[in-house]
Design a protein around this motif. Structure first.
Motif, PDB file in Angstrom:
ATOM      1  N   ARG A  85      10.062  76.070  -8.730  1.00 24.93           N
ATOM      2  CA  ARG A  85       9.352  76.179 -10.006  1.00 24.93           C
ATOM      3  C   ARG A  85       9.864  75.195 -11.046  1.00 24.93           C
ATOM      4  O   ARG A  85       9.085  74.566 -11.772  1.00 24.93           O
ATOM      5  CB  ARG A  85       9.466  77.604 -10.545  1.00 24.93           C
ATOM      6  CG  ARG A  85       8.690  77.833 -11.832  1.00 24.93           C
ATOM      7  CD  ARG A  85       8.677  79.297 -12.217  1.00 24.93           C
ATOM      8  NE  ARG A  85       7.885  79.526 -13.419  1.00 24.93           N
ATOM      9  CZ  ARG A  85       7.688  80.720 -13.974  1.00 24.93           C
ATOM     10  NH1 ARG A  85       8.236  81.804 -13.418  1.00 24.93           N
ATOM     11  NH2 ARG A  85       6.977  80.842 -15.068  1.00 24.93           N
ATOM     12  N   GLY A  87      12.624  72.816 -10.433  1.00 31.77           N
ATOM     13  CA  GLY A  87      13.260  71.619  -9.913  1.00 31.77           C
ATOM     14  C   GLY A  87      14.671  71.890  -9.433  1.00 31.77           C
ATOM     15  O   GLY A  87      15.301  72.892  -9.790  1.00 31.77           O
ATOM     16  N   TYR A 216      10.028  67.311  -4.549  1.00 31.11           N
ATOM     17  CA  TYR A 216       9.649  68.150  -5.686  1.00 31.11           C
ATOM     18  C   TYR A 216       8.739  67.381  -6.648  1.00 31.11           C
ATOM     19  O   TYR A 216       7.739  67.915  -7.145  1.00 31.11           O
ATOM     20  CB  TYR A 216      10.893  68.636  -6.431  1.00 31.11           C
ATOM     21  CG  TYR A 216      10.578  69.353  -7.727  1.00 31.11           C
ATOM     22  CD1 TYR A 216      10.124  70.671  -7.731  1.00 31.11           C
ATOM     23  CD2 TYR A 216      10.713  68.704  -8.959  1.00 31.11           C
ATOM     24  CE1 TYR A 216       9.815  71.326  -8.917  1.00 31.11           C
ATOM     25  CE2 TYR A 216      10.405  69.344 -10.141  1.00 31.11           C
ATOM     26  CZ  TYR A 216       9.962  70.654 -10.114  1.00 31.11           C
ATOM     27  OH  TYR A 216       9.659  71.294 -11.293  1.00 31.11           O
ATOM     28  N   ARG A 219       5.230  67.044  -5.309  1.00 29.49           N
ATOM     29  CA  ARG A 219       4.556  68.332  -5.451  1.00 29.49           C
ATOM     30  C   ARG A 219       4.043  68.541  -6.864  1.00 29.49           C
ATOM     31  O   ARG A 219       2.993  69.149  -7.092  1.00 29.49           O
ATOM     32  CB  ARG A 219       5.523  69.457  -5.074  1.00 29.49           C
ATOM     33  CG  ARG A 219       4.918  70.852  -5.167  1.00 29.49           C
ATOM     34  CD  ARG A 219       5.949  71.892  -4.749  1.00 29.49           C
ATOM     35  NE  ARG A 219       5.359  73.221  -4.907  1.00 29.49           N
ATOM     36  CZ  ARG A 219       5.910  74.200  -5.619  1.00 29.49           C
ATOM     37  NH1 ARG A 219       7.047  74.001  -6.243  1.00 29.49           N
ATOM     38  NH2 ARG A 219       5.327  75.380  -5.707  1.00 29.49           N
ATOM     39  N   ARG A 220       4.774  67.997  -7.848  1.00 31.74           N
ATOM     40  CA  ARG A 220       4.385  68.120  -9.254  1.00 31.74           C
ATOM     41  C   ARG A 220       3.416  67.031  -9.682  1.00 31.74           C
ATOM     42  O   ARG A 220       3.007  66.973 -10.842  1.00 31.74           O
ATOM     43  CB  ARG A 220       5.632  68.067 -10.133  1.00 31.74           C
ATOM     44  CG  ARG A 220       6.657  69.149  -9.855  1.00 31.74           C
ATOM     45  CD  ARG A 220       6.269  70.475 -10.443  1.00 31.74           C
ATOM     46  NE  ARG A 220       6.271  70.417 -11.904  1.00 31.74           N
ATOM     47  CZ  ARG A 220       5.993  71.452 -12.692  1.00 31.74           C
ATOM     48  NH1 ARG A 220       5.662  72.610 -12.150  1.00 31.74           N
ATOM     49  NH2 ARG A 220       6.017  71.331 -13.993  1.00 31.74           N
ATOM     50  N   GLU A 222       4.147  63.799  -9.852  1.00 31.88           N
ATOM     51  CA  GLU A 222       4.851  62.692 -10.498  1.00 31.88           C
ATOM     52  C   GLU A 222       5.188  61.636  -9.450  1.00 31.88           C
ATOM     53  O   GLU A 222       6.346  61.419  -9.088  1.00 31.88           O
ATOM     54  CB  GLU A 222       6.100  63.208 -11.205  1.00 31.88           C
ATOM     55  CG  GLU A 222       5.791  64.247 -12.287  1.00 31.88           C
ATOM     56  CD  GLU A 222       7.042  64.711 -13.015  1.00 31.88           C
ATOM     57  OE1 GLU A 222       7.851  63.845 -13.408  1.00 31.88           O
ATOM     58  OE2 GLU A 222       7.202  65.932 -13.185  1.00 31.88           O
ATOM     59  N   ASP A 254       1.747  74.680  -2.781  1.00 33.49           N
ATOM     60  CA  ASP A 254       1.395  75.180  -4.104  1.00 33.49           C
ATOM     61  C   ASP A 254       1.342  76.694  -4.139  1.00 33.49           C
ATOM     62  O   ASP A 254       1.539  77.313  -5.183  1.00 33.49           O
ATOM     63  CB  ASP A 254       0.041  74.614  -4.554  1.00 33.49           C
ATOM     64  CG  ASP A 254       0.146  73.146  -4.924  1.00 33.49           C
ATOM     65  OD1 ASP A 254       1.275  72.718  -5.234  1.00 33.49           O
ATOM     66  OD2 ASP A 254      -0.877  72.442  -4.884  1.00 33.49           O
TER      67      ASP A 254
END
Length: 485
Positions: A85, A87, A216, A219-220, A222, A254
């Motif tokens: 959630r 990082g 991570y 997934r976000r 970025e 997700d």
């Protein structure tokens, strides 16, 4: 930096490279392992003093020693979801804060229950670090060097154990005993705890400067930040391809939850059971009995406090040497063969310890002494056990836990496996005083039995993961063909 520029900048390099940056961030992440080792073993030199000060019986002494492990299990359980959630880096900073608070609180404890609370707080940090460090290192390390970099976690753990035991010995020797007054009129055993605040502060400061995990970040969404980490640190020759591979394995992440671990075999996916059993066997062989109770153990067979502390420190040095050997071998020999050798060696050395203590002679005060040559046999067997564990099961379980789980369930599965490990650690540590009252032969014979079972387990079920990309773990099967690598 865009993915295209990163890929172009990588040039035609055919293989991944190991650069100083990825080594540096792996070492920084592994400092959590240093605190893990320090925090869980620092109580070794303080056991007798705090037991006397708080007038504790065997049962409460065992609970006080093992109480941090309850926090470890809880911290490990929640670390995965928090890391997904917020990082990996924020969880490292939280763990450092927990270490710091626990160090000061434990040193200033006014009673055993107060001490237990602060130890549990520190355990939360240990549990979180035990999940985040191997996951983070596995996610930033090139596949070719992942075993060596992943083993830095165990090297940091054993260095933490060594520094804790060394600082305990220095403090106790300077003060004239762990129960004696040290600096500023405070008991020596209290300073043994409080000194941990220094590395805790260092860990928190270092974590703030680490790059976030590329998996991570992807997934976000970025992608540019992830591209820069992959290119600058991992040495990825084709960043675009790597990002697409990661995206493919993260498609379902997700909605990741513990429900994703559910399978048809006894409620969990086979790969999750593999991680849990690796974790359980690592602890059920009784390794932490050596590091939590070794000072008391060697005093019970005739060593005085300074000799017992020195012997415990020497054992921790052997553990460091063993871990360095493992780092040199793991990416050459492979995980599976090393685990098999380790299981066999642990079973034999533990059986010898059980045999040696069967010749123990009880004194009028309840202490045990070993006649020659069995005292020497016990000492050699104990250090042989540490060497076999340190070169195999100690570092390789952490490497495998960082490797075997597919990306989409890695954080959650690793959290469950680590929680199981800490629960087993607690059970072994809390039960040892009672088992030793029954007899040290019985205790070490039980651990030898678990070591023999671990040999069967590795032979039948543990696959070889050497040189495999994390993105390939989705296709990992617990079959004879995968075990052959």
């Amino acid at each position: 930096m865009s993915t295209s520029s990163a890929s172009a900048g990588a040039g035609p390099a055919p293989t991944q490279r190991l650069n100083a940056k990825v080594v540096g961030i792996s070492i920084a992440a592994a400092v959590g392992g240093f605190l893990f080792g320090f925090d869980t073993s620092v109580i070794n030199g303080a056991v007798n003093a705090l037991s006397d000060e708080f007038s504790l019986g065997a049962g409460l002494t065992g609970f006080a020693v093992s109480s941090a492990l309850l926090g470890c299990a809880v911290g490990a359980w929640f670390a995965g979801s928090l890391a997904n959630r917020f990082g990996r880096i924020p969880v490292m900073v939280i763990a450092a804060a927990l270490f710091f608070v626990s160090a000061i609180g434990s040193g200033l404890a006014f009673g055993v229950w107060d001490l237990i609370v602060w130890r549990v707080v520190g355990g939360l940090g240990v549990g979180a670090a035990s999940v985040i460090a191997p996951a983070y290192i596995a996610e930033v390390a090139p596949a070719k060097f992942r075993g060596r970099l992943g083993s830095l976690q165990q090297l940091a753990i054993v260095l933490g154990i060594f520094v804790a035991l060394l600082s305990n010995a220095l403090i106790a020797t300077t003060a004239g005993g762990s129960a004696e007054t040290f600096w500023f009129g405070v008991s020596a055993w209290r300073w043994m705890f409080m000194i941990e605040a220094v590395p805790a502060a260092v860990y928190g400061g270092m974590a703030l400067f680490l790059p976030e995990s590329p998996r991570y970040l992807i997934r976000r969404g970025e992608v540019d930040r992830a591209s820069k980490v992959l290119y600058d640190y991992t040495g990825e020759p084709d960043v675009n391809l790597k990002i697409e591979q990661i995206r493919t394995t993260l498609e379902r992440e997700d909605t990741e939850s513990l429900r994703d671990l559910v399978g048809e075999r006894f409620g969990l996916k086979p790969i999750v059971w593999l991680g849990i059993l690796l974790s359980l066997f690592q602890q059920l062989v009784g390794i932490n009995v050596i590091f939590y109770y070794s000072t008391t153990l060697w005093q019970s067979v005739g060593f005085d406090e300074s000799q017992a502390l020195l012997t415990s420190t020497f054992t921790s040095v052997m553990n460091i040497v063993a871990t360095i050997i493992a780092i040199l071998l793991v990416d050459r020999v492979g995980r599976r063969v090393m685990l098999l050798v380790g299981s066999a060696g642990m079973a034999v050395s533990l059986a010898l310890m059980a045999l040696a203590f069967s010749f123990g002679q009880a004194g009028a005060d309840g202490s045990v002494s070993l006649p020659d040559p069995w005292s020497t046999v016990a000492l050699i067997a104990a250090n042989a056990f540490v060497m076999f564990f340190g070169t195999t099961w100690g570092p390789l379980v952490w490497v495998l836990l960082g490797e075997i789980f597919p990306n989409r369930i890695r954080a959650s599965a690793l959290a469950v496996a680590a929680a199981a490990q800490w629960a087993a650690n607690w059970a072994v540590s809390a039960s040892f005083p009672t088992l030793s009252d029954i007899g040290l032969t019985f205790a070490y014979g039980l651990y030898a039995g678990f070591a023999a079972l671990s040999l069967v387990f590795v032979y039948l079920w543990v696959p070889e993961t050497k040189d495999r990309e994390l993105e390939d773990m989705d296709s990992l099967r617990l079959s004879r063909s995968s075990r052959r690598g």
